[in-house]
Design a protein around this motif. Structure first.
Motif, mmCIF file in Angstrom:
data_model
loop_
_atom_site.group_PDB
_atom_site.id
_atom_site.type_symbol
_atom_site.label_atom_id
_atom_site.label_comp_id
_atom_site.label_asym_id
_atom_site.label_seq_id
_atom_site.Cartn_x
_atom_site.Cartn_y
_atom_site.Cartn_z
ATOM 1 N N SER A 79 0.823 -1.208 0.000
ATOM 2 C CA SER A 79 0.000 0.000 0.000
ATOM 3 C C SER A 79 0.858 1.259 0.000
ATOM 4 O O SER A 79 1.968 1.269 0.521
ATOM 5 C CB SER A 79 -0.906 0.007 1.232
ATOM 6 O OG SER A 79 -1.571 1.238 1.336
ATOM 7 N N SER A 80 0.311 2.335 -0.573
ATOM 8 C CA SER A 80 1.020 3.619 -0.542
ATOM 9 C C SER A 80 0.801 4.337 0.786
ATOM 10 O O SER A 80 1.398 5.377 1.033
ATOM 11 C CB SER A 80 0.547 4.509 -1.689
ATOM 12 O OG SER A 80 -0.841 4.766 -1.562
ATOM 13 N N SER A 82 1.622 4.598 4.408
ATOM 14 C CA SER A 82 2.588 4.094 5.375
ATOM 15 C C SER A 82 2.640 4.943 6.639
ATOM 16 O O SER A 82 3.273 4.562 7.613
ATOM 17 C CB SER A 82 3.983 4.030 4.743
ATOM 18 O OG SER A 82 4.349 5.323 4.271
ATOM 19 N N SER A 86 -0.344 10.075 5.430
ATOM 20 C CA SER A 86 -0.576 9.618 4.052
ATOM 21 C C SER A 86 -1.972 9.040 3.862
ATOM 22 O O SER A 86 -2.409 8.797 2.740
ATOM 23 C CB SER A 86 0.486 8.598 3.633
ATOM 24 O OG SER A 86 0.348 7.389 4.358
#
Length: 106
Positions: A79-80, A82, A86
């Protein structure tokens, strides 16, 4: 629960197993005297029906009382997302908006 406490403390009550929507229906129609509910449903019913807290559970972890609610936010390894920052544009899945108790308490 009812047989244990009826016998040991002289309390008499019936236990009803209600689904999520029935909780709101029964509280709104004053069909029950007290509820044991999840935090999100309680928060909604507190506002909608002016219910009050009579007692609250103390969560224990390894024999120690927890003073605060704790949860875990996690994402897939690829996943982007983190960091908490975000996640501002993330889509959140839940059964219903009032079923987001853990998120409301985070």
């Amino acid at each position: 629960l009812t047989s244990k406490y009826n016998a040991s403390y002289g309390l008499e009550f019936d236990s009803l197993a209600l689904d999520f929507d029935q909780n709101f229906e029964y509280v709104g129609e004053k069909k029950i005297d007290f509820i044991y509910s999840n935090p999100a449903a309680y928060a909604c019913m507190m506002v909608e029906f002016s219910i009050i807290t009579v007692a609250s559970m103390i969560n224990l972890r390894k024999g120690y009382a927890l003073e605060r609610f704790a949860g875990v936010i996690f994402s897939r390894a690829n996943s982007s997302f983190s960091t908490v920052e975000s996640m501002r544009k993330a889509r959140v899945e839940a059964v219903s908006i009032s079923g987001l108790g853990a998120m409301e308490l985070e």
